[in-house]
Design a protein around this motif. Structure first.
Motif, PDB file in Angstrom:
ATOM      1  N   LYS A 101      -8.291   2.759  -6.375  1.00  0.00           N
ATOM      2  CA  LYS A 101      -8.669   2.240  -5.706  1.00  0.00           C
ATOM      3  C   LYS A 101      -7.019   1.943  -5.209  1.00  0.00           C
ATOM      4  O   LYS A 101      -6.853   2.351  -3.916  1.00  0.00           O
ATOM      5  CB  LYS A 101      -8.766   0.923  -5.790  1.00  0.00           C
ATOM      6  CG  LYS A 101      -9.601   0.345  -4.275  1.00  0.00           C
ATOM      7  CD  LYS A 101     -10.621  -1.045  -4.760  1.00  0.00           C
ATOM      8  CE  LYS A 101      -9.703  -1.703  -3.471  1.00  0.00           C
ATOM      9  NZ  LYS A 101      -9.504  -3.312  -3.919  1.00  0.00           N
ATOM     10  N   LYS A 106      -3.883   1.166 -10.082  1.00  0.00           N
ATOM     11  CA  LYS A 106      -5.260   0.854 -10.585  1.00  0.00           C
ATOM     12  C   LYS A 106      -5.674   2.032  -9.442  1.00  0.00           C
ATOM     13  O   LYS A 106      -5.238   2.290  -8.188  1.00  0.00           O
ATOM     14  CB  LYS A 106      -6.165   0.248 -10.099  1.00  0.00           C
ATOM     15  CG  LYS A 106      -6.503  -1.463 -10.723  1.00  0.00           C
ATOM     16  CD  LYS A 106      -7.517  -1.932 -11.514  1.00  0.00           C
ATOM     17  CE  LYS A 106      -6.673  -3.295 -12.246  1.00  0.00           C
ATOM     18  NZ  LYS A 106      -6.473  -2.784 -13.194  1.00  0.00           N
ATOM     19  N   GLU A 126       0.664  -0.835   0.036  1.00  0.00           N
ATOM     20  CA  GLU A 126       0.505  -0.282  -0.046  1.00  0.00           C
ATOM     21  C   GLU A 126       0.856   0.726  -0.309  1.00  0.00           C
ATOM     22  O   GLU A 126       2.216   1.025   0.366  1.00  0.00           O
ATOM     23  CB  GLU A 126      -0.475   0.227   1.293  1.00  0.00           C
ATOM     24  CG  GLU A 126      -1.597  -1.093   1.577  1.00  0.00           C
ATOM     25  CD  GLU A 126      -2.776  -0.343   2.752  1.00  0.00           C
ATOM     26  OE1 GLU A 126      -2.513   0.006   3.805  1.00  0.00           O
ATOM     27  OE2 GLU A 126      -2.683  -1.741   3.478  1.00  0.00           O
ATOM     28  N   SER A 154      -5.040   5.608  -3.689  1.00  0.00           N
ATOM     29  CA  SER A 154      -6.596   6.697  -2.961  1.00  0.00           C
ATOM     30  C   SER A 154      -5.588   6.578  -1.512  1.00  0.00           C
ATOM     31  O   SER A 154      -6.137   7.846  -0.776  1.00  0.00           O
ATOM     32  CB  SER A 154      -7.720   5.175  -2.080  1.00  0.00           C
ATOM     33  OG  SER A 154      -7.514   4.092  -1.664  1.00  0.00           O
ATOM     34  N   GLU A 206      -5.734   5.183 -15.122  1.00  0.00           N
ATOM     35  CA  GLU A 206      -5.007   4.785 -14.252  1.00  0.00           C
ATOM     36  C   GLU A 206      -4.068   5.455 -13.875  1.00  0.00           C
ATOM     37  O   GLU A 206      -3.819   6.421 -14.423  1.00  0.00           O
ATOM     38  CB  GLU A 206      -4.825   3.113 -14.814  1.00  0.00           C
ATOM     39  CG  GLU A 206      -5.399   2.601 -14.978  1.00  0.00           C
ATOM     40  CD  GLU A 206      -4.884   0.827 -15.003  1.00  0.00           C
ATOM     41  OE1 GLU A 206      -5.488  -0.010 -14.841  1.00  0.00           O
ATOM     42  OE2 GLU A 206      -3.600   0.200 -14.895  1.00  0.00           O
TER      43      GLU A 206
END
Ligand SMILES: C[S@@+](CC[C@H](N)C(=O)[O-])C[C@H]1O[C@@H](n2cnc3c(N)ncnc32)[C@H](O)[C@@H]1O
Length: 257
Positions: free
Chosen positions: A148, A146, A70, A151, A168
């Protein structure tokens, strides 16, 4: 010798892959599930197939461990890095040598590169980011994510460091130029030296206690005096003092000056 032990022995002998440092239950589960997916009936034919098929071998390595990452993973710790650890390191040297070990698809080194670029826009730091899984490294080098996935990146950073590519987000050349991605196996390759900061987070979960301790000792040796090791949010090093580390903050271990 049971079948699994024999397989591990065979992997080392015929494919030069050493899984002895990994905890058996998780590895066995993941390997068996991949064999079921691929309808491979026994370990012996699996090794033979991998010997002939490089793509299968790549897929095997990719399947062994989880590659989830992440941007700004555990934000509070990135705050500590930004506000406390980096300023402390910069007191010693203006240009930092940094290693992101087990970087997976790149979110961690790109996060670091953004933090540093914001702090010292003209800095000449060296960031190397490594993994033993070539499939994730390819994704890291492409730097394409992507919506998501991005984010967790603050909006102004996203605007400044990423390009919109057909819906993207791709790390721009300026951001990419700050990082060198390389193949590196923590269990067999020589560790880079003279590091100011090593980030190794969420990588050791599969390693046996003995292997973890060997790895942390090598990282200690890789650091310059005053250098810091940044670990994952569940990865306290129990033998830190024995190795020689002192605590700088929770999850930050410092090699004394
Ligand atoms: C869960 S990801 C962690 C990614 C990132 N560090 C983070 O915290 O978001 C774990 C990574 O460790 C890598 N890894 C596992 N064993 C390794 C080894 N022996 N050498 C190098 N990388 C390894 C895996 O390929 C995977 O990409």
């Amino acid at each position: 010798m049971d079948e699994y032990t024999n397989f591990i022995f065979d992997l080392k002998k015929r494919l030069d892959i050493d899984l002895t440092g990994y905890k058996r239950p998780q590895m066995e589960r993941r390997i068996n599930s991949l064999m079921r997916t691929l309808s491979i009936k026994d370990y012996d034919s699996f090794v033979s197939s991998m010997k002939q098929d490089g793509k299968l071998l790549e897929r095997f390595i990719d399947h062994l461990t989880i590659n989830v990452s992440e941007f700004f993973r555990n934000t509070q710790q990135w705050e500590v890095l930004d506000k406390k650890i980096i300023p402390m390191l910069l007191e010693k040297t203006p240009n930092l040598n940094i290693w992101s070990a087990g970087c997976s698809t790149g979110e961690e080194p790109y996060t670091l590169a953004m933090v540093l670029a914001e702090k010292i826009p003209k800095g000449k730091h060296s960031i190397i980011a490594t993994d033993f899984d070539d499939l994730v490294l390819k994704k890291a080098i492409a730097g394409l994510y992507k919506p998501k996935v991005v984010s967790g990146i603050p909006a102004p950073y996203l605007k400044k460091y990423f390009n919109d590519v057909e819906g993207e987000y791709q790390a721009n050349d300026a951001l990419k130029s700050l990082i060198t991605f390389k193949h590196h196996n923590l269990l067999r390759d020589a560790y880079p030296s003279q590091m100011d900061l090593i980030i190794c987070r969420n990588v050791v979960i599969y390693f046996t206690e003995e292997t973890k301790s060997m790895m942390y000792k090598k990282m200690f040796d890789s650091l310059k005096p005053g250098g810091v090791l940044f670990t994952g949010s569940t990865e306290q090093i129990f033998q830190a003092r024995d190795i020689g580390f002192e605590s700088s903050a929770v999850f930050f271990y410092r090699k004394p000056l």
